[in-house]
Design a protein around this motif. Structure first.
Motif, short mmCIF file in Angstrom:
data_model
loop_
_atom_site.label_atom_id
_atom_site.label_comp_id
_atom_site.label_asym_id
_atom_site.label_seq_id
_atom_site.Cartn_x
_atom_site.Cartn_y
_atom_site.Cartn_z
N THR A 189 0.83 -1.20 0.00
CA THR A 189 0.00 0.00 0.00
C THR A 189 0.87 1.25 0.00
O THR A 189 0.59 2.21 -0.73
CB THR A 189 -0.93 0.00 1.23
N LEU A 190 1.92 1.24 0.80
CA LEU A 190 2.82 2.39 0.87
C LEU A 190 3.59 2.56 -0.44
O LEU A 190 3.81 3.69 -0.90
CB LEU A 190 3.79 2.23 2.04
N ILE A 191 4.00 1.44 -1.05
CA ILE A 191 4.70 1.50 -2.33
C ILE A 191 3.80 2.13 -3.39
O ILE A 191 4.23 3.01 -4.15
CB ILE A 191 5.15 0.10 -2.77
N ALA A 192 2.56 1.69 -3.43
CA ALA A 192 1.61 2.23 -4.41
C ALA A 192 1.36 3.72 -4.16
O ALA A 192 1.32 4.52 -5.09
CB ALA A 192 0.29 1.47 -4.35
N ALA A 193 1.20 4.09 -2.87
CA ALA A 193 0.94 5.49 -2.53
C ALA A 193 2.13 6.37 -2.91
O ALA A 193 1.96 7.50 -3.37
CB ALA A 193 0.65 5.62 -1.04
N PHE A 194 3.35 5.84 -2.74
CA PHE A 194 4.55 6.62 -3.01
C PHE A 194 4.86 6.71 -4.50
O PHE A 194 5.28 7.76 -5.00
CB PHE A 194 5.74 5.99 -2.28
N LEU A 195 4.64 5.61 -5.24
CA LEU A 195 5.08 5.55 -6.64
C LEU A 195 4.04 5.99 -7.66
O LEU A 195 4.41 6.48 -8.73
CB LEU A 195 5.54 4.13 -6.99
N THR A 196 2.76 5.82 -7.35
CA THR A 196 1.74 6.04 -8.38
C THR A 196 1.78 7.45 -8.96
O THR A 196 1.83 7.63 -10.19
CB THR A 196 0.33 5.76 -7.82
N GLY A 197 1.77 8.47 -8.11
CA GLY A 197 1.81 9.84 -8.60
C GLY A 197 3.06 10.13 -9.42
O GLY A 197 3.00 10.82 -10.45
N ARG A 198 4.18 9.60 -8.97
CA ARG A 198 5.45 9.82 -9.67
C ARG A 198 5.45 9.14 -11.03
O ARG A 198 5.97 9.70 -12.01
CB ARG A 198 6.61 9.32 -8.80
N LEU A 199 4.89 7.94 -11.09
CA LEU A 199 4.83 7.24 -12.38
C LEU A 199 3.85 7.92 -13.34
O LEU A 199 4.11 7.99 -14.55
CB LEU A 199 4.42 5.79 -12.16
N VAL A 200 2.74 8.44 -12.82
CA VAL A 200 1.81 9.18 -13.66
C VAL A 200 2.50 10.40 -14.26
O VAL A 200 2.35 10.70 -15.45
CB VAL A 200 0.55 9.60 -12.87
N ASN A 201 3.27 11.10 -13.44
CA ASN A 201 4.03 12.26 -13.94
C ASN A 201 5.06 11.83 -14.98
O ASN A 201 5.28 12.54 -15.98
CB ASN A 201 4.74 12.96 -12.78
#
Length: 222
Positions: A189-201
């Motif tokens: 959950t923390l990995i998804a929360a941390f990486l998702t926005g960055r990957l979208v960018n």
């Protein structure tokens, strides 16, 4: 202005592909046993508690999000907001379909589980990127934070972060209360929360031609 058939296929086709990617991403994260993205964390924990499929719970959760959106927007809530239930319901249905499709993937070792989380996060991020740039119907996961930001004149990104932390917090309380463990809301959950926005960018920066092509202002030239 009426939407031509070509534009309809273009925008809603990209939306459906985005929903497929997001659903596959959540399914992989679910099967990793390390936790899913914040928006799916509550359905995932309740699924672990009740054995009800996560997709079915996601659909119910989406109805709750739209209801909360109606409470926030009050008179500004319209039938267009209700349309969010359509992609939201597809999202839940596809999650269960992908869970069944991916069920034979190896997830016995921690490395295998972590691999599923990372693959799931990449697919989820790609799906969010496509959903946002489809300019079709916003998903309830973004609809509620957007409503709060609109009504209280706040930045959407800031509200979205707080919203994700609240969802994770509720998931933790549910998991600890009913299972006395962190089952369903862990490091994944923390990995998804941390990486998702960055990957979208990342996708946005490296697919600017696609972004421009999907922008409604360019439709007249297509």
């Amino acid at each position: 202005m009426k939407l031509s058939l070509k534009k309809f296929i273009k925008h809603f086709g990209v939306l459906v592909i985005g929903i497929l990617c997001m659903s596959a991403g959540v399914a992989l994260s679910k099967l990793s046993l390390l936790g899913t993205s914040p928006i799916s964390s509550i359905p995932n924990v309740i699924s672990n508690i009740t054995a009800i499929p996560i997709g079915q719970l996601t659909i119910a959760f989406i109805f709750i999000l739209v209801l909360l959106e109606a409470v926030v927007l009050r008179r500004q809530f319209s039938w267009q907001n209700l349309l969010q239930l359509i992609p939201g319901s597809l999202f839940g249905w596809f999650i269960d379909a992908f869970v069944r499709f991916f069920h034979s993937l190896p997830n016995q070792t921690y490395i295998e589980q972590l691999g599923l989380v990372l693959m799931g996060t990449v697919l989820l991020s790609l799906g969010v990127f496509l959903e946002v740039n489809s300019h079709a119907i916003i998903m309830p996961g973004e609809g509620l934070p957007n409503a709060i930001a609109l009504m209280h004149q706040l930045k959407f990104a800031k509200v979205k972060v707080y919203n994700d932390f609240i969802l994770i917090g509720i998931s933790l309380v549910l998991a600890l209360s009913f299972t006395h463990s962190l089952a369903g809301v862990r490091e994944g959950t923390l990995i998804a929360a941390f990486l998702t926005g960055r990957l979208v960018n990342f996708f946005t920066e490296h697919a600017n031609r696609f972004v421009d092509w999907m922008t409604p202002a360019t439709d007249a030239n297509n």
